[in-house]
Design a protein around this motif. Structure first.
Motif, PDB file in Angstrom:
ATOM      1  N   PRO A 156       0.811  -1.226   0.000  1.00  0.00           N
ATOM      2  CA  PRO A 156       0.000   0.000   0.000  1.00  0.00           C
ATOM      3  C   PRO A 156       0.843   1.274   0.000  1.00  0.00           C
ATOM      4  O   PRO A 156       0.484   2.264  -0.638  1.00  0.00           O
ATOM      5  N   TYR A 157       1.984   1.240   0.691  1.00  0.00           N
ATOM      6  CA  TYR A 157       2.841   2.424   0.752  1.00  0.00           C
ATOM      7  C   TYR A 157       3.543   2.670  -0.575  1.00  0.00           C
ATOM      8  O   TYR A 157       3.710   3.818  -0.990  1.00  0.00           O
ATOM      9  N   MET A 158       3.950   1.604  -1.248  1.00  0.00           N
ATOM     10  CA  MET A 158       4.564   1.760  -2.561  1.00  0.00           C
ATOM     11  C   MET A 158       3.545   2.300  -3.562  1.00  0.00           C
ATOM     12  O   MET A 158       3.870   3.162  -4.385  1.00  0.00           O
ATOM     13  N   GLY A 159       2.318   1.825  -3.482  1.00  0.00           N
ATOM     14  CA  GLY A 159       1.265   2.333  -4.358  1.00  0.00           C
ATOM     15  C   GLY A 159       0.942   3.785  -4.074  1.00  0.00           C
ATOM     16  O   GLY A 159       0.712   4.576  -4.999  1.00  0.00           O
ATOM     17  N   ALA A 160       0.931   4.163  -2.797  1.00  0.00           N
ATOM     18  CA  ALA A 160       0.639   5.550  -2.425  1.00  0.00           C
ATOM     19  C   ALA A 160       1.730   6.486  -2.934  1.00  0.00           C
ATOM     20  O   ALA A 160       1.432   7.572  -3.443  1.00  0.00           O
ATOM     21  N   SER A 161       2.981   6.082  -2.816  1.00  0.00           N
ATOM     22  CA  SER A 161       4.061   6.940  -3.291  1.00  0.00           C
ATOM     23  C   SER A 161       4.057   7.037  -4.818  1.00  0.00           C
ATOM     24  O   SER A 161       4.329   8.106  -5.376  1.00  0.00           O
ATOM     25  N   THR A 162       3.717   5.960  -5.479  1.00  0.00           N
ATOM     26  CA  THR A 162       3.628   5.987  -6.940  1.00  0.00           C
ATOM     27  C   THR A 162       2.504   6.904  -7.403  1.00  0.00           C
ATOM     28  O   THR A 162       2.670   7.676  -8.356  1.00  0.00           O
ATOM     29  N   SER A 163       1.368   6.864  -6.726  1.00  0.00           N
ATOM     30  CA  SER A 163       0.258   7.740  -7.120  1.00  0.00           C
ATOM     31  C   SER A 163       0.586   9.202  -6.837  1.00  0.00           C
ATOM     32  O   SER A 163       0.155  10.089  -7.583  1.00  0.00           O
ATOM     33  N   LEU A 164       1.367   9.481  -5.791  1.00  0.00           N
ATOM     34  CA  LEU A 164       1.793  10.849  -5.506  1.00  0.00           C
ATOM     35  C   LEU A 164       2.654  11.378  -6.643  1.00  0.00           C
ATOM     36  O   LEU A 164       2.400  12.465  -7.178  1.00  0.00           O
ATOM     37  N   VAL A 165       3.650  10.624  -7.052  1.00  0.00           N
ATOM     38  CA  VAL A 165       4.544  11.043  -8.131  1.00  0.00           C
ATOM     39  C   VAL A 165       3.774  11.167  -9.449  1.00  0.00           C
ATOM     40  O   VAL A 165       3.965  12.129 -10.205  1.00  0.00           O
ATOM     41  N   ALA A 166       2.884  10.224  -9.714  1.00  0.00           N
ATOM     42  CA  ALA A 166       2.126  10.249 -10.963  1.00  0.00           C
ATOM     43  C   ALA A 166       1.182  11.451 -11.029  1.00  0.00           C
ATOM     44  O   ALA A 166       1.053  12.073 -12.089  1.00  0.00           O
ATOM     45  N   SER A 167       0.538  11.781  -9.927  1.00  0.00           N
ATOM     46  CA  SER A 167      -0.396  12.914  -9.959  1.00  0.00           C
ATOM     47  C   SER A 167       0.344  14.228 -10.162  1.00  0.00           C
ATOM     48  O   SER A 167      -0.110  15.079 -10.937  1.00  0.00           O
ATOM     49  N   VAL A 168       1.492  14.404  -9.510  1.00  0.00           N
ATOM     50  CA  VAL A 168       2.270  15.628  -9.717  1.00  0.00           C
ATOM     51  C   VAL A 168       2.741  15.695 -11.170  1.00  0.00           C
ATOM     52  O   VAL A 168       2.611  16.738 -11.826  1.00  0.00           O
ATOM     53  N   GLY A 169       3.263  14.602 -11.675  1.00  0.00           N
ATOM     54  CA  GLY A 169       3.754  14.588 -13.056  1.00  0.00           C
ATOM     55  C   GLY A 169       2.663  14.825 -14.079  1.00  0.00           C
ATOM     56  O   GLY A 169       2.839  15.591 -15.026  1.00  0.00           O
ATOM     57  N   LEU A 170       1.521  14.193 -13.884  1.00  0.00           N
ATOM     58  CA  LEU A 170       0.420  14.335 -14.838  1.00  0.00           C
ATOM     59  C   LEU A 170      -0.140  15.753 -14.842  1.00  0.00           C
ATOM     60  O   LEU A 170      -0.339  16.351 -15.916  1.00  0.00           O
ATOM     61  N   PHE A 171      -0.373  16.319 -13.669  1.00  0.00           N
ATOM     62  CA  PHE A 171      -0.918  17.674 -13.605  1.00  0.00           C
ATOM     63  C   PHE A 171       0.096  18.715 -14.100  1.00  0.00           C
ATOM     64  O   PHE A 171      -0.278  19.697 -14.742  1.00  0.00           O
ATOM     65  N   ALA A 172       1.385  18.524 -13.804  1.00  0.00           N
ATOM     66  CA  ALA A 172       2.408  19.444 -14.292  1.00  0.00           C
ATOM     67  C   ALA A 172       2.504  19.364 -15.818  1.00  0.00           C
ATOM     68  O   ALA A 172       2.626  20.393 -16.496  1.00  0.00           O
TER      69      ALA A 172
END
Length: 90
Positions: free
Chosen positions: A29-45
């Motif tokens: 769950p923690y690896m998935g949470a960190s991946t979604s954090l990076v993906a959301s910043v990258g996608l919105f940027a």
């Protein structure tokens, strides 16, 4: 090579899993949470950068706004996952 009779494999809930597999199961769950954090910043940027290019902006206002929105959304999702996982373990 550990066999099925080793102590690490005797837990009935995790039957057949080694310590490494149990560790990955707890960390998933923690690896998935960190991946979604990076993906959301990258996608919105990226979306902000694309919008700045489409509108011909000289200054990257939408890039900054997209990165900020991605960080806010990503951190909210991250902390919900991390803090929510602690409640399930208790």
């Amino acid at each position: 090579m550990p066999g099925p009779s080793d102590r690490e494999r005797r837990d009935p809930e995790r039957k057949g899993l080694s310590n490494l597999a149990q560790g990955y199961g707890k960390a998933a769950p923690y690896m998935g949470a960190s991946t979604s954090l990076v993906a959301s910043v990258g996608l919105f940027a990226w979306a902000g950068h694309w919008l700045d290019g489409k509108l011909g902006n000289e200054r990257p206002w939408f890039l900054l706004l997209g990165a900020l929105l991605g960080m806010i959304g990503g951190f909210i999702s991250f902390f919900r996952t991390v803090l929510g996982s602690g409640k399930k373990d208790r």
